[in-house]
Design a protein around this motif. Structure first.
Motif, PDB file in Angstrom:
ATOM      1  N   PRO A 154       0.815  -1.221   0.000  1.00 40.58           N
ATOM      2  CA  PRO A 154       0.000   0.000   0.000  1.00 40.58           C
ATOM      3  C   PRO A 154       0.847   1.270   0.000  1.00 40.58           C
ATOM      4  CG  PRO A 154      -0.090  -1.094   2.140  1.00 40.58           C
ATOM      5  CD  PRO A 154       0.552  -2.059   1.197  1.00 40.58           C
ATOM      6  N   GLY A 155       2.053   1.172   0.521  1.00 41.43           N
ATOM      7  CA  GLY A 155       2.938   2.335   0.553  1.00 41.43           C
ATOM      8  C   GLY A 155       3.673   2.596  -0.742  1.00 41.43           C
ATOM      9  N   VAL A 156       3.396   1.825  -1.787  1.00 37.69           N
ATOM     10  CA  VAL A 156       4.111   1.991  -3.053  1.00 37.69           C
ATOM     11  C   VAL A 156       3.896   3.384  -3.642  1.00 37.69           C
ATOM     12  CG1 VAL A 156       2.310   1.173  -4.651  1.00 37.69           C
ATOM     13  CG2 VAL A 156       4.733   0.763  -5.182  1.00 37.69           C
ATOM     14  N   THR A 157       2.778   4.029  -3.288  1.00 39.21           N
ATOM     15  CA  THR A 157       2.513   5.379  -3.801  1.00 39.21           C
ATOM     16  C   THR A 157       3.391   6.441  -3.133  1.00 39.21           C
ATOM     17  OG1 THR A 157       0.681   5.588  -2.241  1.00 39.21           O
ATOM     18  CG2 THR A 157       0.137   4.876  -4.477  1.00 39.21           C
ATOM     19  N   THR A 158       4.267   6.004  -2.236  1.00 42.18           N
ATOM     20  CA  THR A 158       5.227   6.930  -1.607  1.00 42.18           C
ATOM     21  C   THR A 158       6.672   6.526  -1.913  1.00 42.18           C
ATOM     22  OG1 THR A 158       5.385   5.675   0.473  1.00 42.18           O
ATOM     23  CG2 THR A 158       3.621   7.311   0.297  1.00 42.18           C
ATOM     24  N   TYR A 159       6.850   5.531  -2.786  1.00 39.15           N
ATOM     25  CA  TYR A 159       8.185   4.987  -3.046  1.00 39.15           C
ATOM     26  C   TYR A 159       8.840   5.644  -4.258  1.00 39.15           C
ATOM     27  CZ  TYR A 159       6.918   1.000  -0.003  1.00 39.15           C
ATOM     28  OH  TYR A 159       6.529   0.214   1.053  1.00 39.15           O
ATOM     29  N   GLY A 160      10.154   5.898  -4.118  1.00 36.29           N
ATOM     30  CA  GLY A 160      10.993   6.293  -5.238  1.00 36.29           C
ATOM     31  C   GLY A 160      11.924   5.148  -5.584  1.00 36.29           C
ATOM     32  N   GLU A 161      12.945   5.423  -6.393  1.00 38.22           N
ATOM     33  CA  GLU A 161      13.865   4.366  -6.824  1.00 38.22           C
ATOM     34  C   GLU A 161      14.537   3.666  -5.652  1.00 38.22           C
ATOM     35  OE1 GLU A 161      13.824   6.998 -10.548  1.00 38.22           O
ATOM     36  OE2 GLU A 161      13.807   7.322  -8.393  1.00 38.22           O
ATOM     37  N   GLU A 162      15.053   4.440  -4.717  1.00 40.88           N
ATOM     38  CA  GLU A 162      15.821   3.848  -3.629  1.00 40.88           C
ATOM     39  C   GLU A 162      14.961   3.022  -2.672  1.00 40.88           C
ATOM     40  OE1 GLU A 162      19.580   4.036  -2.852  1.00 40.88           O
ATOM     41  OE2 GLU A 162      18.830   3.706  -4.873  1.00 40.88           O
ATOM     42  N   GLU A 163      13.747   3.478  -2.395  1.00 41.18           N
ATOM     43  CA  GLU A 163      12.849   2.697  -1.519  1.00 41.18           C
ATOM     44  C   GLU A 163      12.512   1.347  -2.151  1.00 41.18           C
ATOM     45  OE1 GLU A 163      12.298   7.008  -0.462  1.00 41.18           O
ATOM     46  OE2 GLU A 163      12.337   5.852  -2.332  1.00 41.18           O
ATOM     47  N   THR A 164      12.254   1.360  -3.453  1.00 40.05           N
ATOM     48  CA  THR A 164      11.925   0.099  -4.125  1.00 40.05           C
ATOM     49  C   THR A 164      13.150  -0.803  -4.222  1.00 40.05           C
ATOM     50  OG1 THR A 164      12.291   1.097  -6.317  1.00 40.05           O
ATOM     51  CG2 THR A 164      10.041   1.129  -5.449  1.00 40.05           C
ATOM     52  N   ARG A 165      14.309  -0.214  -4.442  1.00 40.01           N
ATOM     53  CA  ARG A 165      15.529  -1.025  -4.509  1.00 40.01           C
ATOM     54  C   ARG A 165      15.772  -1.732  -3.179  1.00 40.01           C
ATOM     55  NH1 ARG A 165      20.788  -0.526  -2.784  1.00 40.01           N
ATOM     56  NH2 ARG A 165      20.512   1.632  -2.076  1.00 40.01           N
ATOM     57  N   ARG A 166      15.678  -1.005  -2.098  1.00 39.32           N
ATOM     58  CA  ARG A 166      15.940  -1.615  -0.787  1.00 39.32           C
ATOM     59  C   ARG A 166      14.915  -2.691  -0.449  1.00 39.32           C
ATOM     60  NH1 ARG A 166      17.714   3.807   0.451  1.00 39.32           N
ATOM     61  NH2 ARG A 166      15.610   4.434   1.060  1.00 39.32           N
TER      62      ARG A 166
END
Length: 449
Positions: free
Chosen positions: A273-285
């Motif tokens: 649900p938090g994907v709408t707050t993710y950038g490249e680095e959040e998704t990478r981690r």
């Protein structure tokens, strides 16, 4: 006779001798002062002639603003540059790891009229805006057309405005789909080809408790959202803005379906649900943590993930698409421009020339995993030995999707980001959001509704 003797005796008096001696002394003192002053003047002239070359040999400082993560990766290149260019000092100012913020910082500096940055390290989508505003130096005469043929054509064209070159390519970027090889093997599944495959495979892996999340992507309201959506849009057969005809495709059925696909991944808990707050680095981690099956991101992740818990258990491929449609790989990439206001344009160009040497780039990409803009490096034995996906990536890079190359791109992207975010978070339906985005974009481009 007596008067003459009296006058003669007067001149022989002590008073006369004192006055005469004083006059001689003053004349001598003036002469010495004159000689001393002349000597001092000569010393000053000689000193200025001898010291001027010394001062002129002080290194010229060339400044550039770079995201903090990449600026750290530049350090070996900067060190080697200083060794070969002792008269130039390259000063890298660290910026936030956020493309939008970096663009804002450059824009603010240019609007002040006297930017402190001699070089502009630019995302491909900034060129039109910066060049149209008169902030960049025309580089066309500095590069032979044969030399530009060595680079990916999209990177070259992305660096032009009104057929003039304002940005030299350095590294390219294309959005890719990462997947966990080990998890697919455990489930007896193959990598997905279509959007439906991605949904079904994600659910299977989640049902078997092999991963908590099926698919993560950049959903935060920023430039990464527009880049990611460009790929989904291409996979559904849609388009954003046609730069030749000025046609807007955001409210077309294909665009609505592309938004619905992303919304589905959230509703069905395939994406967090938090994907709408993710950038490249959040998704990478999150991907590197081991709890995610699929990741949409740029090639830089490949090298970084090799130091994580999933090392050796992942691969990448082009983005999925509808049957019969073309896979979309958003063309990103960074390159160098020279600030129009720079007082050190010649030295700035020397920096660009150094960074664009094949040997320098090979070492940089070998250490970072970034994708080169020079086509020859995609088949370079040393690079391919470490990144075996590079030859396949070349075809994707040469057929990548450009975000609209228009001077108003920043405003157009902001419009898409706002309404797409509204649709993804549920404050507007996909139909409402995309119609509003299309109408506002038409207004921006002065197109009759």
């Amino acid at each position: 006779m007596r008067n003459r003797q009296r006058i003669q005796s007067k001149f022989k008096t002590p008073a006369f001798n004192i006055r005469n001696k004083k006059s001689i002394f003053l004349k001598l003192k003036f002469s010495l002062f004159y000689q001393w002053g002349l000597t001092l003047l000569l010393v000053i002239i000689i000193s200025s002639l001898t010291l001027k070359p010394a001062f002129s040999q002080q290194p010229v400082t060339v400044k550039v603003l770079v995201q903090a993560l990449e600026s750290t990766q530049w350090e070996p290149m900067i060190k080697s540059f200083h060794q070969t260019h002792p008269k130039i000092r390259l000063e890298v100012v660290k910026a936030p790891n956020n493309t939008n913020l970096v663009e804002d910082l450059y824009t603010s500096a240019y609007l002040l009229g006297d930017s402190p940055y001699d070089l502009a390290y630019m995302d491909v989508v900034w060129v039109q805006k910066f060049a149209a505003a008169g902030w960049l130096e025309n580089l066309t005469e500095k590069v032979e057309s044969e030399e530009l043929n060595a680079y990916i054509q999209g990177d070259v064209e992305g660096g032009k405005y009104q057929d003039k070159l304002y940005r030299m390519p350095f590294r390219t970027d294309v959005g890719m789909l990462y997947y966990r090889k080990d998890l697919l093997q455990k489930a007896g599944l193959k990598p997905p080809k279509t959007f439906e495959d991605l949904i079904n495979i994600s659910k299977t892996i989640q049902d078997q408790n092999l991963a908590k999340w099926g698919y993560v992507w950049q959903g935060k309201q920023y430039e990464g959202l527009a880049a990611m959506f460009t790929e989904i849009l291409q996979g559904y057969g849609g388009f954003w803005v046609n730069p030749q005809t000025q046609a807007i495709g955001l409210d077309a059925p294909e665009s609505i379906e592309a938004v619905k696909f992303l919304r589905q991944t959230i509703k069905e808990a395939i994406s967090p649900p938090g994907v709408t707050t993710y950038g490249e680095e959040e998704t990478r981690r999150l991907f590197e943590s081991g709890n995610t099956l699929f990741l949409r991101n740029w090639p830089y992740v490949y090298a970084l993930a090799s130091n994580s818990s999933i090392a050796g258990n992942y691969a990448l491929q082009p983005m999925v698409h509808l049957p019969g449609k073309q896979s979309g790989a958003c063309l990103g990439g960074w390159g160098f421009g020279i600030s129009k206001s720079s007082k050190h344009q010649q030295e700035a160009w020397q920096v660009i020339e150094y960074f664009n040497q094949p040997a320098i780039q090979r070492q940089y990409f070998l250490e970072t995993g970034y994708v080169p803009s020079r086509k020859s490096l995609f088949t370079d034995d040393i690079l391919v030995n470490q990144y075996n996906y590079l030859p396949a990536l070349l075809q994707g890079a040469e057929n990548a999707v450009l975000r609209p190359p228009i001077p108003q791109y920043a405003q157009a992207s902001d419009i898409l980001q706002r309404y797409l975010s509204a649709a993804l978070t549920g404050s507007k339906t996909p139909e409402q959001a995309m119609k509003a985005a299309a109408d506002e974009t038409r207004t921006l481009l002065n197109i009759n509704l």
